[in-house]
Motif scaffolding. Structure first.
Motif, mmCIF file in Angstrom:
data_model
loop_
_atom_site.group_PDB
_atom_site.id
_atom_site.type_symbol
_atom_site.label_atom_id
_atom_site.label_comp_id
_atom_site.label_asym_id
_atom_site.label_seq_id
_atom_site.Cartn_x
_atom_site.Cartn_y
_atom_site.Cartn_z
ATOM 1 N N VAL A 113 24.581 -98.934 -47.651
ATOM 2 C CA VAL A 113 24.878 -97.557 -47.252
ATOM 3 C C VAL A 113 25.147 -97.538 -45.751
ATOM 4 N N ARG A 114 25.943 -96.571 -45.326
ATOM 5 C CA ARG A 114 26.279 -96.425 -43.912
ATOM 6 C C ARG A 114 26.378 -94.949 -43.569
ATOM 7 N N VAL A 115 26.292 -94.669 -42.295
ATOM 8 C CA VAL A 115 26.393 -93.284 -41.824
ATOM 9 C C VAL A 115 27.851 -92.838 -41.850
ATOM 10 N N HIS A 116 28.086 -91.639 -42.326
ATOM 11 C CA HIS A 116 29.411 -91.024 -42.275
ATOM 12 C C HIS A 116 29.564 -90.376 -40.900
ATOM 13 N N ALA A 167 23.040 -72.989 -37.173
ATOM 14 C CA ALA A 167 22.874 -74.440 -37.124
ATOM 15 C C ALA A 167 22.440 -74.967 -38.486
ATOM 16 N N GLU A 168 23.032 -76.084 -38.882
ATOM 17 C CA GLU A 168 22.712 -76.696 -40.160
ATOM 18 C C GLU A 168 21.505 -77.604 -40.018
ATOM 19 N N PRO A 210 19.240 -87.506 -51.023
ATOM 20 C CA PRO A 210 19.799 -86.261 -50.470
ATOM 21 C C PRO A 210 20.754 -86.493 -49.310
ATOM 22 N N LEU A 211 20.596 -87.588 -48.592
ATOM 23 C CA LEU A 211 21.498 -87.895 -47.484
ATOM 24 C C LEU A 211 22.884 -88.280 -48.002
ATOM 25 N N ILE A 212 22.914 -88.934 -49.148
ATOM 26 C CA ILE A 212 24.203 -89.247 -49.774
ATOM 27 C C ILE A 212 24.812 -87.983 -50.373
ATOM 28 N N GLU A 213 23.984 -87.177 -51.035
ATOM 29 C CA GLU A 213 24.480 -85.969 -51.686
ATOM 30 C C GLU A 213 25.078 -84.974 -50.691
ATOM 31 N N THR A 214 24.532 -84.928 -49.491
ATOM 32 C CA THR A 214 25.039 -83.998 -48.477
ATOM 33 C C THR A 214 26.093 -84.625 -47.572
#
Length: 398
Positions: free
Chosen positions: A78-81, A7-8, A52-56
């Motif tokens: 920004v938005r959730v992918h 699990a990630e 880090p949320l954008i980088e990942t």
């Protein structure tokens, strides 16, 4: 089941980072300045958490090129992918299992219904295993990994322990469902009460977005209530907060399956309505659909049964509003098919029982397809993933 990769871990390592991601999930696209305002955090703290949320790849930044040329350094939202991760949501009823595959924004990509011939835990797990295989194959075609599974069950459910203490429709007691399902599927599993799960979905993605205090009342096979107080879904010290179906308004009333008399569920659930329509009319209606049809044809006895059900639901809603003072009460569930028959009595008894300014509470209806219960389960899996709080006993490390 097939083997699954480890699990990630979600790259939000603090409660503030998880809070920021949740704000974007519910309100995005949204600028960093708006995130800071909603989270009551400094712009620097927001920037540190977002990076880090954008980088990942969990957040995407929308760049307005025209605005960039004009201002040099615009406030890009920004938005959730949504496609970055997938989740399984499962609703287990007494006679079928509904399963959905959702993206990270809890949008349903695939839905499956399958009859449940064996309600015993082993039978449910076998059916669930087959459904999970199908949906994992669908996930491979979508090009993203499934990061968690949410299972919603009616009754007394301990989410922290992953335990179904008591489910009347399944006739289960003390079933460690999260552990058993995780061993079967090979993914982190969150198990929660079905109404609480639906409440999480409404809080993040539905009629509760932006509200710090609201209640979700479900009408159908049972009468349930999910509570959000101060922005948090409330389960209570023992995990059974919100059980308005077992408020007793008539000690001499019909016996409820919980053992008491005159509970809301003993008067207003679908099985209670079928029982009372038979008694009032002398017609042996087979199920809730036939009872509803009879009432819609104008049978006075059947219509009176629905009116009584509406009255007791209205009193229960009034009790919730008096105790907690929510901004909104959302009424949903499969029982809304009969809402025209008991809506007037709900409004009347709510207005009569709500104290003072509590009567200003917005009481609204929200018809939802049955897949939404499974989507609610997926929402709890997303919640566990974001907060890295996989329940005890699942045998899976987040």
């Amino acid at each position: 089941m097939r083997s699954t990769p480890p699990a990630e871990a979600f790259p939000a390592h603090t409660p503030a980072a998880a809070q920021i991601f949740t704000i974007v999930l519910s309100h995005g696209p949204v600028t960093r300045a708006e995130i800071a305002r909603r989270a009551a955090l400094s712009p620097a703290a927001v920037t540190k958490a977002v990076r880090p949320l954008i980088e990942t790849g969990y957040l995407l930044e929308d760049v307005d090129e025209e605005h960039r040329r004009a201002l040099g350094r615009p406030a890009n939202p920004v938005r959730v992918h949504g496609g970055r991760a997938l989740f399984l949501g499962v609703k287990v009823t007494g006679d079928e299992i509904i399963a959905v595959l959702t993206d990270l924004c809890c949008r349903i990509r695939v839905a499956r219904h399958i009859p449940l011939d064996d309600r015993r835990p082993g039978g449910v797990l076998a059916t669930l295993s087959g459904l999970a295989l199908e949906l994992l194959a669908d996930a491979e075609e979508l090009g993203a990994r499934v990061r968690g599974v949410g299972i919603a069950v009616s009754g007394d459910v301990d989410r922290t322990e992953g335990m179904v203490r008591y489910s009347p429709f399944l006739e289960w007691r003390d079933v460690p469902l999260a552990h058993l399902a995780a061993m079967t599927i090979g993914l982190p599993v969150t198990v929660d009460n079905d109404v609480r799960a639906l409440t999480v979905a409404e809080q993040w993605f539905g009629a509760g977005v932006g509200l710090s205090d609201f209640a979700l009342v479900t009408v159908g096979a049972g009468i349930g209530c999910g509570l959000v107080v101060g922005g948090r879904v409330v389960s209570g010290a023992h995990g059974v907060a919100g059980e308005i179906g077992h408020l007793s308004f008539d000690p001499a009333g019909p016996r409820c399956h919980c053992g008491n008399r005159g509970c809301v569920e003993a008067v207003a659930s679908e099985s209670a309505i079928v029982r009372d329509v038979r008694a009032e009319t002398g017609i042996d209606v087979a199920d809730a659909a036939e009872a509803l049809e009879l009432a819609h044809r104008g049978d006075p006895g059947a219509r009176e049964v629905y009116a009584r059900a509406g009255a007791v639901i209205g009193r229960a809603v009034g009790s919730v509003v008096n105790l907690l003072g929510p901004e909104r009460v959302i009424i949903s569930g499969e029982g809304l098919a009969a809402y025209d028959l008991f809506a007037e009595r709900i409004r009347e008894t709510f207005a009569a029982s709500a104290f003072g300014a509590a009567a200003r509470c917005d009481v609204t209806t929200r018809p939802l397809p049955f897949e939404e219960w499974a989507r609610g389960a997926a929402a709890t899996a997303i919640q566990s993933f974001i907060r890295s709080d996989t329940p005890k006993g699942t045998g899976v490390t987040p």
